[in-house]
Design a protein around this motif. Sequence first.
Motif, PDB file in Angstrom:
ATOM      1  N   TRP A   1      33.768  45.392  35.601  1.00 61.55           N
ATOM      2  CA  TRP A   1      33.302  44.961  36.910  1.00 61.55           C
ATOM      3  C   TRP A   1      33.849  45.819  38.045  1.00 61.55           C
ATOM      4  O   TRP A   1      33.261  45.865  39.138  1.00 61.55           O
ATOM      5  CB  TRP A   1      33.651  43.492  37.132  1.00 61.55           C
ATOM      6  CG  TRP A   1      35.117  43.181  37.311  1.00 61.55           C
ATOM      7  CD1 TRP A   1      36.019  42.908  36.332  1.00 61.55           C
ATOM      8  CD2 TRP A   1      35.828  43.082  38.542  1.00 61.55           C
ATOM      9  NE1 TRP A   1      37.253  42.652  36.874  1.00 61.55           N
ATOM     10  CE2 TRP A   1      37.162  42.745  38.228  1.00 61.55           C
ATOM     11  CE3 TRP A   1      35.479  43.249  39.892  1.00 61.55           C
ATOM     12  CZ2 TRP A   1      38.141  42.570  39.198  1.00 61.55           C
ATOM     13  CZ3 TRP A   1      36.455  43.068  40.869  1.00 61.55           C
ATOM     14  CH2 TRP A   1      37.764  42.731  40.519  1.00 61.55           C
TER      15      TRP A   1
ATOM     16  N   LEU B   1      30.152  42.815  44.711  1.00 55.27           N
ATOM     17  CA  LEU B   1      30.397  41.522  44.064  1.00 55.27           C
ATOM     18  C   LEU B   1      31.094  40.494  44.939  1.00 55.27           C
ATOM     19  O   LEU B   1      31.564  39.465  44.429  1.00 55.27           O
ATOM     20  CB  LEU B   1      31.210  41.740  42.778  1.00 55.27           C
ATOM     21  CG  LEU B   1      30.533  42.594  41.708  1.00 55.27           C
ATOM     22  CD1 LEU B   1      31.432  42.719  40.485  1.00 55.27           C
ATOM     23  CD2 LEU B   1      29.190  42.006  41.320  1.00 55.27           C
TER      24      LEU B   1
ATOM     25  N   GLU C   1      32.523  46.672  42.032  1.00 56.33           N
ATOM     26  CA  GLU C   1      33.295  45.760  42.873  1.00 56.33           C
ATOM     27  C   GLU C   1      32.728  45.638  44.283  1.00 56.33           C
ATOM     28  O   GLU C   1      32.709  44.547  44.870  1.00 56.33           O
ATOM     29  CB  GLU C   1      34.746  46.232  42.923  1.00 56.33           C
ATOM     30  CG  GLU C   1      35.666  45.277  43.649  1.00 56.33           C
ATOM     31  CD  GLU C   1      37.128  45.651  43.501  1.00 56.33           C
ATOM     32  OE1 GLU C   1      37.982  44.891  43.994  1.00 56.33           O
ATOM     33  OE2 GLU C   1      37.415  46.708  42.878  1.00 56.33           O
TER      34      GLU C   1
ATOM     35  N   LEU D   1      29.271  39.408  35.409  1.00 58.50           N
ATOM     36  CA  LEU D   1      28.503  40.623  35.664  1.00 58.50           C
ATOM     37  C   LEU D   1      27.564  40.913  34.493  1.00 58.50           C
ATOM     38  O   LEU D   1      26.394  41.258  34.686  1.00 58.50           O
ATOM     39  CB  LEU D   1      29.447  41.802  35.885  1.00 58.50           C
ATOM     40  CG  LEU D   1      28.769  43.115  36.278  1.00 58.50           C
ATOM     41  CD1 LEU D   1      28.218  43.034  37.693  1.00 58.50           C
ATOM     42  CD2 LEU D   1      29.755  44.283  36.159  1.00 58.50           C
TER      43      LEU D   1
ATOM     44  N   LEU E   1      24.346  35.373  42.487  1.00 57.27           N
ATOM     45  CA  LEU E   1      25.779  35.555  42.265  1.00 57.27           C
ATOM     46  C   LEU E   1      26.588  34.327  42.658  1.00 57.27           C
ATOM     47  O   LEU E   1      27.593  34.000  42.013  1.00 57.27           O
ATOM     48  CB  LEU E   1      26.264  36.784  43.038  1.00 57.27           C
ATOM     49  CG  LEU E   1      25.774  38.142  42.512  1.00 57.27           C
ATOM     50  CD1 LEU E   1      26.235  39.261  43.435  1.00 57.27           C
ATOM     51  CD2 LEU E   1      26.260  38.391  41.094  1.00 57.27           C
TER      52      LEU E   1
ATOM     53  N   LEU F   1      30.031  36.824  44.416  1.00 60.21           N
ATOM     54  CA  LEU F   1      30.513  36.271  43.150  1.00 60.21           C
ATOM     55  C   LEU F   1      32.007  35.989  43.205  1.00 60.21           C
ATOM     56  O   LEU F   1      32.461  34.911  42.802  1.00 60.21           O
ATOM     57  CB  LEU F   1      30.202  37.249  42.011  1.00 60.21           C
ATOM     58  CG  LEU F   1      30.813  36.904  40.647  1.00 60.21           C
ATOM     59  CD1 LEU F   1      30.246  35.590  40.124  1.00 60.21           C
ATOM     60  CD2 LEU F   1      30.576  38.030  39.646  1.00 60.21           C
TER      61      LEU F   1
END
Length: 656
Positions: free
Chosen positions: A634, A641, A638, A531, A548, A644
Amino acid sequence: MPRLPRPPGSSTLRPGAVALGRPDPGPDLNSPEGLIRAARDWLGAGDDQRARLALDRALALRPRAAEALLLRGLVDQRRGDLAAAAEWFRRAIRARKDFADAHLNLGSCLIGLGQTEEALRQFGRAVALAPGMALAHLNLAQALLDQGDLGRARSAIDRARALAPDALPILLARARILAAQEDYEAAGAAWEDCVARAPGDVLVLNDAANFLLEDNRVEDSLALYRRAVALAPTSQEVRKNLIRALMTTGALDEAEAEAVGWLGTQGEDPRFRRLLGDVLVRAGRFPEARSAYVAAWDALPEDDNIPLGLTATGKMKSGEALGDRILERWTAQGAAGVVSADIAYAAGKVLDDRQDYDGAFAAFAQANRLKAADHPFDADAHDRFVEAVSTVFTPALFERFAGLGSPSETPVLVVGLPRSGTTLVEQIIASHPQAAGAGELTHVSRFEHSLPWRVGEAGRRGYPACVAGLDGAILDRFTAHYLHELTRIGPKARRVVDKLPNNFLRLGLFALAFPKARIIHCRRDLVDTCLSLYFQSFAGGHEYRHDLVSLGRYARAYLAMMAHWRRVLPLPMLEVDYADVVADQEKASRTMLEFLGLAWDEVVLRFHKREATVATASRWQVRQPIYATSVARWRRYEQHLSPLLLSLEGKKPSKG
């Protein structure tokens, strides 16, 4: 560092291979031949207007006079109308298909118009028609260099050099091609030759200094920059390059003096005010840096790199006018449909400071989309490279090369993913009286890149396969150069830290060169690290971080690489977890110093008060006491993401 453009006509070889003489007062101005002759003379004397009139009359009498068409194109080319010039050159070619000069000049115009493929064809045609014309080979080489076709560029420049061995433009192009090929030893010799031939040429001195700085030959580069400044004291670009070089080498007092001196003698200059801000940030003088940036931004409100620099001076909480100004510019650009990556990164930082996490992620995502368009990353190629390194660097290889390399225990490599705490670890160790911090040196990476050229025939297989061709002499040249720089940085230090994070890819090569050195591997929560990479605007490189999914793949390749080194590396390696340093700085610091054979000194607990340059993206953070807010950061993001997180697990995100 920027190269300086060579002024039109300053080169002994230039587009337009027509020999222009001095004006002849008695040509016959009633015939096409006489008018062409007069036009040639007037062009040579710089009287473009009279030349144009003579050529127009000549072409009225003989519309397909190839030389008149060529010279008419030169008139437009010299006044900057490349499209019109190109059309004249095309007409000259239609009039005389074997007209090498016309093909050559057409190619030059097409380069200026961004039509590189067609320019290459024209240069190739010129070479075929006039194989003895050095200028044709030079232009072909430069076009191939622009295309990234380095092998053919080198062949073309070698042919040009054979035809005109003393022509400075050819020697300069050759030096640049050798550097682009990463044949750094040959490139260094080529640049030295250029400087010896043109010791008073500011452009040569500047570009040679650029190369030497990139080649980690610090004293030599600074000497050339200073010579260039002495020869051209009012040149902005030369002075800027000197200041940037001084910043790179940690000579911040001199860099500041140069910037302030320019402002004092040349008057208020926002670009130097902005550069002064950069110097002050590296020195940790954040309030002064902020003032310098604001003055620069007030004068250059369209330069989005200035507000990006401002975000490095500290947090911008809600209600702070500078933060509001950054967000207003970002919003206005969005409404206009043209957003710069710099302002998007700056807006993301401000919104993160203000805990608007959804807004911050949107800004950072926008910045990365803009960057990704120009900086693609080939994750498959990177995975193959990591696999190849793992295949080459085996216990058998280390056993084969045992006994080679330097016995020095001075170097300490601090590695890991960027943003994993490498700067923090370096600053703690460098605070010790018997240690020093070198920042992010590129010696090991340049050694890796140049190795195929150093090992001769074995280099044909490229790196890492070419490691098989290493010998003691090659290693000794590298280690002597590297240790010279470490000694310059820490003359009395027992340990000097080189913290270029992605040296994790080169630990095997480093172990061959320094079999008694130490390695510290920095680890941080992988999602936090990724991140932070996604949110950071780096000066260059790190293409993997703009997407990502690619970022997750790169992180997995890093884990695989480090797992391999743990199995095979003959050097001692200490694993340092960022969370452990944050939780108990003294315990972590004691462990690191013991690993390096340094006695405990509590001064390392006050690393953030140390006066030293910090050149990385962490320069504001490392001036603060250790804080825990970046642990599990992070979680605030969240919901954004999933790509990722899935990539880190080796899964592909759903297309929906």
